[in-house]
Every structure is written in C-alpha cells, then in structure tokens.
Design a protein around this motif. Structure first.
Motif, mmCIF file in Angstrom:
data_model
loop_
_atom_site.group_PDB
_atom_site.id
_atom_site.type_symbol
_atom_site.label_atom_id
_atom_site.label_comp_id
_atom_site.label_asym_id
_atom_site.label_seq_id
_atom_site.Cartn_x
_atom_site.Cartn_y
_atom_site.Cartn_z
ATOM 1 N N GLN A 1 0.827 -1.205 0.000
ATOM 2 C CA GLN A 1 0.000 0.000 0.000
ATOM 3 C C GLN A 1 0.866 1.262 0.000
ATOM 4 O O GLN A 1 0.549 2.234 -0.678
ATOM 5 C CB GLN A 1 -0.945 0.006 1.204
ATOM 6 N N GLU B 1 0.867 4.028 -2.922
ATOM 7 C CA GLU B 1 0.597 5.426 -2.592
ATOM 8 C C GLU B 1 1.730 6.332 -3.045
ATOM 9 O O GLU B 1 1.511 7.352 -3.691
ATOM 10 C CB GLU B 1 0.375 5.573 -1.082
ATOM 11 N N THR B 2 2.956 5.967 -2.711
ATOM 12 C CA THR B 2 4.078 6.842 -3.021
ATOM 13 C C THR B 2 4.402 6.878 -4.507
ATOM 14 O O THR B 2 5.070 7.814 -4.965
ATOM 15 C CB THR B 2 5.334 6.446 -2.220
ATOM 16 N N GLN C 1 2.463 7.683 -6.653
ATOM 17 C CA GLN C 1 1.721 8.849 -7.145
ATOM 18 C C GLN C 1 2.353 10.175 -6.713
ATOM 19 O O GLN C 1 1.924 11.230 -7.151
ATOM 20 C CB GLN C 1 0.266 8.804 -6.620
#
Length: 75
Positions: A5, A9-10, A12
C-alpha cells in the motif's frame, strides 16, 4: 498500511516528496546526520530518480547485484 500500500501510494507522489520520505526513514533508522550530508544525500536521491525516469539508468534486482558481487569476490 502494508508495504504494498505504501509503494502504491508513493508511486503517485512527486520525486522530491519520495526523496524526502526516504531521507526521513533513513534518519529514523540510522540516526541523525549533518545538514551537509543530508543535502548531499537528497541531491543524490533526486539525481538517481531522474536518471531512472529518463532511462539513463536502470534498476538491477538485489539478487542479481548480489550474484555479481559474489562472482567478483570469488564466493
């Protein structure tokens, strides 16, 4: 969050935000570092990210790099 996760997330995030996160994780794990060293590390991380993004450099899987090192040192 799971590691997967966090990676999703990172992915982006802007490159400079990821570089800052890596810096902060390294500091949390390995202690404080001087401002000059922090600036140098940030510059290196940003440069490497740009090289990867532009195709000037490519990532080598850890297992491959380790095998190369073992071959060089004769193990």
């Amino acid at each position: 969050m799971t590691v997967e996760q966090i990676v999703e997330e990172t992915a982006q995030w802007p490159v400079d935000a990821v570089a800052e996160l890596l810096d902060r994780i390294a500091l949390a794990k390995h202690g404080d570092m001087s401002a000059a060293r922090m600036d140098a590390w940030t510059g290196t991380a940003l440069r490497r990210c740009a090289e990867l993004d532009s195709g000037q450099a490519e990532l080598i899987p850890g297992a491959v790099a380790s095998a190369r090192i073992r071959k060089i040192v004769g193990r």
